[in-house]
Design a protein around this motif. Sequence first.
Motif, PDB file in Angstrom:
ATOM      1  N   GLU A 102       0.826  -1.210   0.000  1.00 56.35           N
ATOM      2  CA  GLU A 102       0.000   0.000   0.000  1.00 56.35           C
ATOM      3  C   GLU A 102       0.860   1.259   0.000  1.00 56.35           C
ATOM      4  O   GLU A 102       0.415   2.319  -0.438  1.00 56.35           O
ATOM      5  CB  GLU A 102      -0.952  -0.013   1.193  1.00 56.35           C
ATOM      6  N   VAL A 103       2.102   1.146   0.476  1.00 58.98           N
ATOM      7  CA  VAL A 103       3.027   2.286   0.427  1.00 58.98           C
ATOM      8  C   VAL A 103       3.242   2.727  -1.018  1.00 58.98           C
ATOM      9  O   VAL A 103       3.313   3.919  -1.316  1.00 58.98           O
ATOM     10  CB  VAL A 103       4.379   1.926   1.082  1.00 58.98           C
ATOM     11  N   LEU A 104       3.320   1.769  -1.929  1.00 56.30           N
ATOM     12  CA  LEU A 104       3.505   2.089  -3.349  1.00 56.30           C
ATOM     13  C   LEU A 104       2.324   2.888  -3.883  1.00 56.30           C
ATOM     14  O   LEU A 104       2.498   3.863  -4.629  1.00 56.30           O
ATOM     15  CB  LEU A 104       3.693   0.788  -4.137  1.00 56.30           C
ATOM     16  N   VAL A 105       1.120   2.501  -3.508  1.00 56.22           N
ATOM     17  CA  VAL A 105      -0.075   3.244  -3.918  1.00 56.22           C
ATOM     18  C   VAL A 105      -0.039   4.658  -3.354  1.00 56.22           C
ATOM     19  O   VAL A 105      -0.325   5.631  -4.061  1.00 56.22           O
ATOM     20  CB  VAL A 105      -1.352   2.504  -3.468  1.00 56.22           C
ATOM     21  N   GLU A 106       0.341   4.795  -2.096  1.00 54.09           N
ATOM     22  CA  GLU A 106       0.397   6.113  -1.462  1.00 54.09           C
ATOM     23  C   GLU A 106       1.411   7.026  -2.152  1.00 54.09           C
ATOM     24  O   GLU A 106       1.160   8.214  -2.356  1.00 54.09           O
ATOM     25  CB  GLU A 106       0.752   5.971   0.022  1.00 54.09           C
ATOM     26  N   VAL A 107       2.557   6.478  -2.506  1.00 49.69           N
ATOM     27  CA  VAL A 107       3.589   7.273  -3.183  1.00 49.69           C
ATOM     28  C   VAL A 107       3.074   7.770  -4.528  1.00 49.69           C
ATOM     29  O   VAL A 107       3.230   8.947  -4.884  1.00 49.69           O
ATOM     30  CB  VAL A 107       4.873   6.443  -3.361  1.00 49.69           C
TER      31      VAL A 107
END
Length: 297
Positions: A102-107
């Motif tokens: 989900e960090v990738l989506v947030e970035v």
Amino acid sequence: MSGGSTLSDLLADARRRLAAAGIDTAAIDARLLVEAATGASRLDLLAATDRPVAADAAARLDDWIGRRAAGEPVGRILGTASFYGLDFALGPDTLEPRPDTEVLVEVALGAVRSGRIPGVLSDGEGLRLLDLGTGTGAIAVALLSKLAQARGLATDLSSGALEVAKGNAVRHGVSDRLDFAEGDFFAAVSGGFHLIVSNPPYIASSVIAGLDREVRLHDPLLALDGGSDGLDAYRTILGGIGEHLLAGGLLAVEIGWDQGEAVARLFAAAGLSDIEVHRDLGDRDRVISGFLRTKID
């Protein structure tokens, strides 16, 4: 377990069996499996603990608890997993999407919403995104669900994975804005994109045999093996950005916790700038992003 069991009985027994099997998440796994097997809600497990459970539901739960105790992940047992607030169907050719991703989506969302990508509005208008190795489609679908005007392309080498991803795109109402192509990374891709994202295979081949059984026995090898040093996929992706990442565009990829420095060097060597390493909830390196400020010939 018998048909005369209550919700309370089943939940207590499930917790006990999973804890005895050494499952660290015994309590939450037991709750999820009891809810799914019996149709009970979370409120039922708090307020209707004496409710009797039908024999077929108890038998189903008994089977599921045995599978979980043997190391099969809950998502594999139920056939779905939650990611970024959405439920995704799984398949034998897909990874189970994990919270760290989900960090990738947030970035990616942060770059769009802050106006850092030229020609792209905060709601995604003008944005064309590419998800390489999409698996369940979780990353692309999550992004399009939050960027109502964006369009995307998702690729995967596995036809089975693409069928799962297509179904997930329909489930979450983004299938009219997400196309699919079968091929290895850029092999089936043409044209340029403002945003390229990927959670590629990044585990060194020699390490795979020592992974936790939940991963080693249940995730597809194709989605895990990153070559002798775990960096093969990054080299392939970076080799294609000159052709497919538009000037001013963003590349963001998930990495292993110990790969930050190595992948950052690869990003820099490929001509990317404003390179950032982003950490997950466990405070480990998890995502690297970089912009293509000058078009590479």
